[in-house]
Every structure is written in C-alpha cells, then in structure tokens.
Design a protein around this motif. Structure first.
Motif, PDB file in Angstrom:
ATOM      1  N   PRO A   1       2.748 -11.312 -10.452  1.00 47.16           N
ATOM      2  CA  PRO A   1       3.970 -10.661 -10.950  1.00 47.16           C
ATOM      3  C   PRO A   1       4.300  -9.377 -10.175  1.00 47.16           C
ATOM      4  N   ASN A   2       3.380  -8.927  -9.316  1.00 45.42           N
ATOM      5  CA  ASN A   2       3.519  -7.606  -8.686  1.00 45.42           C
ATOM      6  C   ASN A   2       4.075  -7.683  -7.258  1.00 45.42           C
ATOM      7  N   LYS A   3       5.076  -6.838  -7.001  1.00 42.05           N
ATOM      8  CA  LYS A   3       5.669  -6.800  -5.657  1.00 42.05           C
ATOM      9  C   LYS A   3       4.733  -6.113  -4.666  1.00 42.05           C
ATOM     10  N   VAL A   4       3.974  -5.136  -5.147  1.00 41.58           N
ATOM     11  CA  VAL A   4       3.015  -4.432  -4.290  1.00 41.58           C
ATOM     12  C   VAL A   4       1.605  -4.797  -4.732  1.00 41.58           C
ATOM     13  N   VAL A   5       0.793  -5.283  -3.798  1.00 39.71           N
ATOM     14  CA  VAL A   5      -0.587  -5.678  -4.084  1.00 39.71           C
ATOM     15  C   VAL A   5      -1.497  -5.057  -3.032  1.00 39.71           C
ATOM     16  N   THR A   6      -2.583  -4.453  -3.504  1.00 35.71           N
ATOM     17  CA  THR A   6      -3.565  -3.879  -2.576  1.00 35.71           C
ATOM     18  C   THR A   6      -4.939  -4.439  -2.902  1.00 35.71           C
ATOM     19  N   PRO A   7      -5.379  -5.476  -2.167  1.00 40.28           N
ATOM     20  CA  PRO A   7      -6.712  -6.041  -2.418  1.00 40.28           C
ATOM     21  C   PRO A   7      -7.793  -4.994  -2.143  1.00 40.28           C
ATOM     22  N   VAL A   8      -8.670  -4.771  -3.114  1.00 38.51           N
ATOM     23  CA  VAL A   8      -9.708  -3.749  -2.981  1.00 38.51           C
ATOM     24  C   VAL A   8     -11.070  -4.354  -3.290  1.00 38.51           C
TER      25      VAL A   8
END
Length: 215
Positions: free
Chosen positions: A11-18
């Motif tokens: 659902p998220n436009k910004v994703v930062t895999p951590v």
C-alpha cells in the motif's frame, strides 16, 4: 553477473527495505518479501479491504555469492515446518504439541541462507494447514492441494549481504488500481478454496497417511 527482477506489492508509495525489518510472524520470519510475478505483486498490493490503491516497486537482486534456499527443491513437509515456526495454523494445545515435534522432524535450519524462496501462505494455506493438523488431509493429496491454492512463489531477503545486493529500479514504480486487482485477488482465493474443498471431500483423500501419523 547473476541477477533476477523481483516485485514488491504494497500500500506504500515509499518503501525502504532495511535489514532486520519485517514481522517475526510472517511466513519465513523477518525479512523483505518479493515475487517474480508482477500480477501477483499487484494483487498483494491491494489485498486489504480498505478501498485504497496500492503500489508495485520493482527491484533487481544481484544473486552472486548469495545462498538461496528454494523450498520447491525439498519435500513439502519441510516448507510446512518452516511456516509452523512463524505462523499458527490452529490455537489448540494438541497443535502446539504436535507442531513442535513436526518442526523437529521435518524442519530445515535456515540460518545459513541469505534468501528464502518458497510458496506464500495466503488464506488458502490456512485452510489447508487447519485441515491437515486436524488429520483431515492425506499426505498423498497435500502437494496437489497446495498447487490448487494458487499460493504463488515469493522471495524473502534475510541477511545484510542480501539487502546490500537488492536495488530498487525507482523509475519503474507502478500504481495499482484497487478495484481491479482486489477483485482478482478475491476471485483467485474463492476459486482456490472451492477447488481445495472438492479435493478434500473426494474419495482420493484416503485420510490414512495423516499429520499425526508422520512422527
């Protein structure tokens, strides 16, 4: 250089895999989950009943030097054991006792792997798992049931090394229409569960080689 293209529906436009992110209770535990199938990623982006459009992020994974565990190369019981480590198929004392024995016998030590590849446990999986641990499903039909479930194959990025070799192709971010793909997700699930119930109720399911006999 070995590389594969993977998609992450969200659902998220910004994703930062951590590294270290994610949920312990997800299929293979903490990690970042992706698929090679863009249409499944679109469905998974809008599988929640919230009427909101989703996003598919496109990634490139450099596979050089990565240890990838592919559950498709193992007995399906090993995959079920891995899921039982993280997800509860039932809340009974009997299940908890038997699941621990099942994991001990069929589980694989996944700690040495950078990436885990295997089926995704959706609502269809929980139907299978519940019936299996209730001794209502014979081993002889288990793999066919899973194929009927249309579970789809996913990749789980587990280690710092694997995260460092995963790169988003940001210019190829895709918007996903909720109505179209949530409907496809629900139709797939309904069809899968109907097909599975038919097989479980059929004479092919002998119900002799069942969960509690596997120890």
């Amino acid at each position: 250089m070995g590389k594969i293209i993977l998609y992450h529906g969200t659902p998220n436009k910004v994703v930062t895999p951590v590294f270290g992110g994610g949920d312990d209770k997800h299929d293979y535990g903490r990690g970042f989950y992706l698929t090679e199938n863009i249409n499944l990623a679109k469905e998974w982006a809008v599988c929640r009943p919230n009427e909101e459009n989703g996003w598919v992020h496109k990634y490139e994974l450099i596979t050089d030097g990565l240890k990838i565990l592919d559950f498709q190369e193992y007995n399906v019981l090993s995959w079920l054991a891995e899921l039982m480590k993280h997800r509860d198929a039932a809340d009974s004392k009997r299940y908890r006792m038997l699941a621990a024995k099942f994991i001990e016998k069929y589980g694989i030590d996944t700690d040495a792997y950078d990436v885990i590849k295997g089926w995704r446990a959706n609502a269809s999986y929980f139907y299978i798992a519940r019936e299996f641990v209730r001794d209502n499903i014979d081993m002889d039909i288990l793999e066919e049931l899973l194929s009927l479930g249309g579970l789809g194959i996913q990749y789980c990025i587990k280690t710092e090394k694997a995260y460092s070799q995963l790169h988003e192709l940001g210019e190829e971010l895709m918007s996903v229409d909720y109505k179209e793909f949530n409907n496809k997700y629900n139709q797939r699930d309904i069809e899968a569960r109907n097909n599975m119930r038919e097989l479980v109720d059929s004479d092919v399911n002998k119900v002799t080689n069942v969960f509690s006999t596997l120890f």
